[in-house]
Design a protein around this motif. Structure first.
Motif, short mmCIF file in Angstrom:
data_model
loop_
_atom_site.label_atom_id
_atom_site.label_comp_id
_atom_site.label_asym_id
_atom_site.label_seq_id
_atom_site.Cartn_x
_atom_site.Cartn_y
_atom_site.Cartn_z
N GLY A 96 -2.88 -8.39 0.71
CA GLY A 96 -2.96 -7.22 1.56
C GLY A 96 -2.49 -7.41 2.99
O GLY A 96 -2.66 -6.51 3.82
N CYS A 97 -1.91 -8.57 3.29
CA CYS A 97 -1.40 -8.85 4.64
C CYS A 97 0.10 -9.18 4.58
O CYS A 97 0.59 -9.71 3.58
CB CYS A 97 -2.14 -10.02 5.28
N ILE A 98 0.80 -8.87 5.67
CA ILE A 98 2.21 -9.22 5.80
C ILE A 98 2.32 -10.47 6.66
O ILE A 98 1.73 -10.55 7.74
CB ILE A 98 3.01 -8.06 6.43
N TYR A 99 3.08 -11.44 6.19
CA TYR A 99 3.31 -12.68 6.93
C TYR A 99 4.74 -12.70 7.44
O TYR A 99 5.69 -12.38 6.69
CB TYR A 99 3.08 -13.90 6.03
N ALA A 100 4.92 -13.05 8.70
CA ALA A 100 6.24 -13.20 9.32
C ALA A 100 6.32 -14.60 9.93
O ALA A 100 5.47 -14.97 10.75
CB ALA A 100 6.46 -12.14 10.40
N MET A 101 7.35 -15.35 9.55
CA MET A 101 7.40 -16.77 9.91
C MET A 101 8.79 -17.15 10.42
O MET A 101 9.80 -16.68 9.91
CB MET A 101 7.06 -17.63 8.69
N ASN B 78 0.82 -1.22 0.00
CA ASN B 78 0.00 0.00 0.00
C ASN B 78 0.84 1.27 0.00
O ASN B 78 0.52 2.26 0.66
CB ASN B 78 -0.95 0.01 1.20
N GLY B 79 1.95 1.22 -0.73
CA GLY B 79 2.79 2.41 -0.86
C GLY B 79 3.79 2.62 0.25
O GLY B 79 4.57 3.58 0.21
N ASP B 80 3.80 1.74 1.26
CA ASP B 80 4.73 1.86 2.38
C ASP B 80 5.67 0.66 2.42
O ASP B 80 5.34 -0.43 1.94
CB ASP B 80 3.99 1.95 3.71
N THR C 159 6.64 -20.77 14.85
CA THR C 159 5.43 -19.95 14.87
C THR C 159 5.38 -19.02 13.66
O THR C 159 6.40 -18.70 13.05
CB THR C 159 5.36 -19.10 16.15
N ALA C 160 4.17 -18.58 13.34
CA ALA C 160 3.95 -17.67 12.22
C ALA C 160 2.82 -16.72 12.57
O ALA C 160 1.92 -17.06 13.35
CB ALA C 160 3.61 -18.45 10.95
N GLU C 161 2.86 -15.52 12.03
CA GLU C 161 1.83 -14.54 12.32
C GLU C 161 1.59 -13.64 11.11
O GLU C 161 2.40 -13.59 10.17
CB GLU C 161 2.18 -13.71 13.56
N ARG C 162 0.47 -12.93 11.15
CA ARG C 162 0.01 -12.15 10.00
C ARG C 162 -0.41 -10.76 10.46
O ARG C 162 -1.09 -10.61 11.48
CB ARG C 162 -1.16 -12.88 9.34
N TYR C 163 -0.03 -9.74 9.67
CA TYR C 163 -0.32 -8.35 10.03
C TYR C 163 -1.31 -7.74 9.03
O TYR C 163 -1.13 -7.87 7.81
CB TYR C 163 0.97 -7.52 10.02
N MET C 164 -2.34 -7.08 9.58
CA MET C 164 -3.30 -6.36 8.75
C MET C 164 -3.10 -4.86 8.96
O MET C 164 -3.33 -4.35 10.06
CB MET C 164 -4.74 -6.76 9.10
N PRO C 165 -2.65 -4.13 7.92
CA PRO C 165 -2.39 -2.70 8.11
C PRO C 165 -3.63 -1.89 8.43
O PRO C 165 -3.53 -0.86 9.11
CB PRO C 165 -1.78 -2.29 6.76
N GLU C 166 -4.81 -2.34 7.97
CA GLU C 166 -6.04 -1.57 8.23
C GLU C 166 -6.34 -1.50 9.72
O GLU C 166 -6.85 -0.48 10.21
CB GLU C 166 -7.23 -2.21 7.51
N LEU D 24 2.79 -17.37 -4.19
CA LEU D 24 2.42 -17.73 -5.56
C LEU D 24 1.05 -18.40 -5.52
O LEU D 24 0.82 -19.30 -4.70
CB LEU D 24 3.46 -18.67 -6.16
N HIS D 25 0.16 -17.95 -6.41
CA HIS D 25 -1.17 -18.56 -6.55
C HIS D 25 -1.91 -18.64 -5.21
O HIS D 25 -2.44 -19.68 -4.82
CB HIS D 25 -1.06 -19.95 -7.17
N ASP D 26 -1.89 -17.51 -4.48
CA ASP D 26 -2.63 -17.38 -3.21
C ASP D 26 -2.14 -18.31 -2.11
O ASP D 26 -2.88 -18.65 -1.19
CB ASP D 26 -4.13 -17.59 -3.43
#
Length: 580
Positions: A359-364, A311-313, A375-382, A404-406
């Motif tokens: 639209g989400c960032i994944y950190a694993m 999203n531009g950041d 462990t793994a987690e997901r960030y939603m900027p909204e 790749l491919h969702d």
């Protein structure tokens, strides 16, 4: 009183104090409601009408558009469609209803395409909507290679063509595209347009073409052969390319060799350099094959982190600075060059794997200073929130990932005992990890990237040696196959795709931290050398940033290119031991 109550009163005809008449259609309204959404109506009722006047005639728009504007005045919402947007925007602009103007502009911005961007840009010149005008023109420049085949392009005026092809921001991989575009435009109406050829050709950066193309396609063109001015331009361009002609510097004043600005740049962020973490940021300008240092020195150094462009950041996730293993996440605004703190992860993670999906960032995975993580987690900027997802099937530190491919794919890494050969994919819909085929060798500090419908695994450390080898995974067959090896071995490097090529940046070669860069062409299965970074570093992270309005700030300054001296004339041309 709520807007719905006023709207109910209007529909029932209660307490209305004026009638708007458009042609033969009358609308009962409350003056104060229309004045609230439009300065036009405020002036209309206050200064442009007679005392006691109750019926007001308004021309220049249809009754349907007036109905939508009145509906918006009372409800704050309007139904914009592809069929009504232009007429509604003109009406809202005429009556100075900024809320509808903004809604229409937003709608048209979302609808921008190769087929309509020129028409939308032309349309915006009739209304007060500078942002949409800029967006539409930027779309033309950014998608020029496709726009040239549209009907709208053929109908542009010569002044429009000159404005477009003369811009540094014109996004073309090969300058030959610009030459072929003007030939195509002239062919649409040759008798009327061929007289403009010399003017148009002067805007083409002829010296950016290959010598072979200039001789075979440009010099041999009938329009060139029949025009002395054009023949001279081509001769000057050939002289620049071969560096053999006299009075070299004067030729460059006419932009024949001025590189276009890139539409996207590759950023190399942070890393480990000279025994310490660095906060250095460099941008790779593919048009000039050069790196530009864009560090601002305001950010804390970090290495073994991940980066993501969303999203531009730009987000810098986790990492290590010799003292602390970070769970912090920093967001960089490339337009303002400023850093901001966002929500921290649940876990501290250096050697983390980071990617973006839907639209989400994944950190694993990664290392928290004590344990290798699964462990793994997901960030939603909204919402500025992290949430835990299903853990991976095993601990992975110093792995790498892509999408790749969702699906998210993560490969290799280190589990605390051995370098890993395993790989797995994550499906957000089911919140499940699934093992995929083993790579051909163990790879920790590997580079993983998606390209051409495959997952590429490049370099890394197998527990004994830093690797040059590369392989690609075909998700349809669940198989890996070997590719040509890199020119240099490396682990803990940056990897990204830029203009259809896989770039690998810096890293550790087993003896030294590197600043060298190379790229892979998947069509020819070949690796080629690119310009070295200024900063030698490993444990860096890279991301590709596109569509910046201030792209010139991340590219080599076009008015300050270095000079090469040839035969006394000036000619512009583009230009430690550490363990991991």
């Amino acid at each position: 009183m709520s807007s719905s109550v006023f709207n109910d009163l209007r529909q029932e005809g209660d307490f209305c104090d004026a009638v708007i008449r458009v042609k033969d259609v009358e609308f009962q309204i409350h003056k104060v409601i229309l004045c609230k959404c439009s300065k036009y109506f405020l002036a209309f009722f206050r200064r442009w009408s007679s005392p006691g006047q109750q019926v007001f005639n308004i021309g220049g728009l249809s009754a349907d558009m007036m109905a939508l504007i009145i509906e918006f005045a009372y409800t704050g919402s309007v139904h914009v469609t592809g069929d009504n947007v232009e007429e509604l925007l003109l009406a809202a602009d005429q009556l100075d209803v900024p809320g509808i103007v903004q809604n229409c502009c937003d709608f048209m911005e979302e609808q921008l395409s190769v087929k309509n961007c020129i028409g939308i840009h032309r349309f915006t010149k009739t209304i007060n909507c500078s942002r949409l005008q800029h967006k539409a023109f930027s779309y033309v420049l950014g998608h020029f290679e496709e726009v040239v085949f549209s009907q709208e392009f053929q109908q542009l005026s010569v002044e429009n063509i000159i404005d477009i092809i003369g811009r540094d921001e014109l996004n073309v991989k090969e300058e030959s595209t610009v030459f072929e575009a003007i030939i195509l435009w002239i062919a649409y109406s040759p008798e009327e347009r061929k007289g403009h050829f010399a003017t148009l050709l002067s805007k083409v950066r002829l010296a950016l073409m290959s010598e072979g193309y200039l001789k075979s396609n440009v010099r041999s063109n009938e329009l060139v052969k029949n025009n002395i001015e054009c023949k001279l331009m081509v001769r000057k361009a050939l002289d620049i390319i071969t560096c053999i002609r006299p009075n070299y510097s004067s030729v460059l004043c006419n932009h024949l060799a001025r590189p276009r600005l890139p539409n996207a740049v590759l950023l190399a962020i942070g890393g480990w350099s000279g025994g310490d973490p660095t906060n250095g940021i460099e941008a790779y300008d593919i048009r000039t094959d050069s790196w530009v240092n864009v560090s601002n020195g305001h950010e804390r150094p970090r290495a073994y982190h991940g980066t993501a462009f969303l999203n531009g950041d730009i987000y810098c996730v986790g990492g290590f600075d010799r003292v602390e293993h970070f769970n912090s996440v920093r967001r960089y605004d490339p337009n303002t060059h400023t850093w901001h703190e966002v929500a921290s992860m649940y876990y501290r993670r250096c050697y983390v794997s980071v990617t973006v999906l839907n639209g989400c960032i994944y950190a694993m995975g990664g290392y928290d200073g004590h344990t290798r993580l699964s462990t793994a987690e997901r960030y939603m900027p909204e919402t500025n929130q992290w949430s835990l997802i299903a853990p991976m099937s095993e601990q992975r530190s110093d792995a790498s990932c892509t999408t790749l491919h969702d699906k998210v794919y993560i490969c290799g890494g280190f589990n605390g005992n051995e370098c890993l050969q395993t790989a797995e994919s994550y499906c957000p819909e089911t919140n499940q990890w699934t093992a995929i085929a083993l790579m051909n060798c163990r790879r920790s500090g590997v580079g993983i990237i998606a390209h051409a419908d495959h997952i590429f695994a490049v370099g890394g450390f197998d527990g004994t040696t830093r690797l040059r080898s590369a392989e690609a995974y075909d998700p349809r067959r669940n198989t890996w196959h070997e590719l040509s090896s890199m020119l240099s071995p490396r682990s803990n490097f940056g990897i990204e795709v830029l203009e259809g090529r896989i770039f690998v940046v810096g890293g550790f070669n087993g003896f030294n931290t590197s600043y060298d860069v190379e790229y892979y062409n998947s069509i020819t299965d070949e690796w080629c050398k690119a310009c070295d970074m200024e900063i030698f570093r490993s444990a860096l992270s890279c991301c590709v940033v596109s569509g910046l309005p201030n792209m010139a700030e991340y590219a080599l300054p076009r008015d300050a290119l270095p000079l090469l001296h040839v035969d006394g004339e000036s000619v512009e041309v583009s230009e430690s031991d550490e363990s991991v």
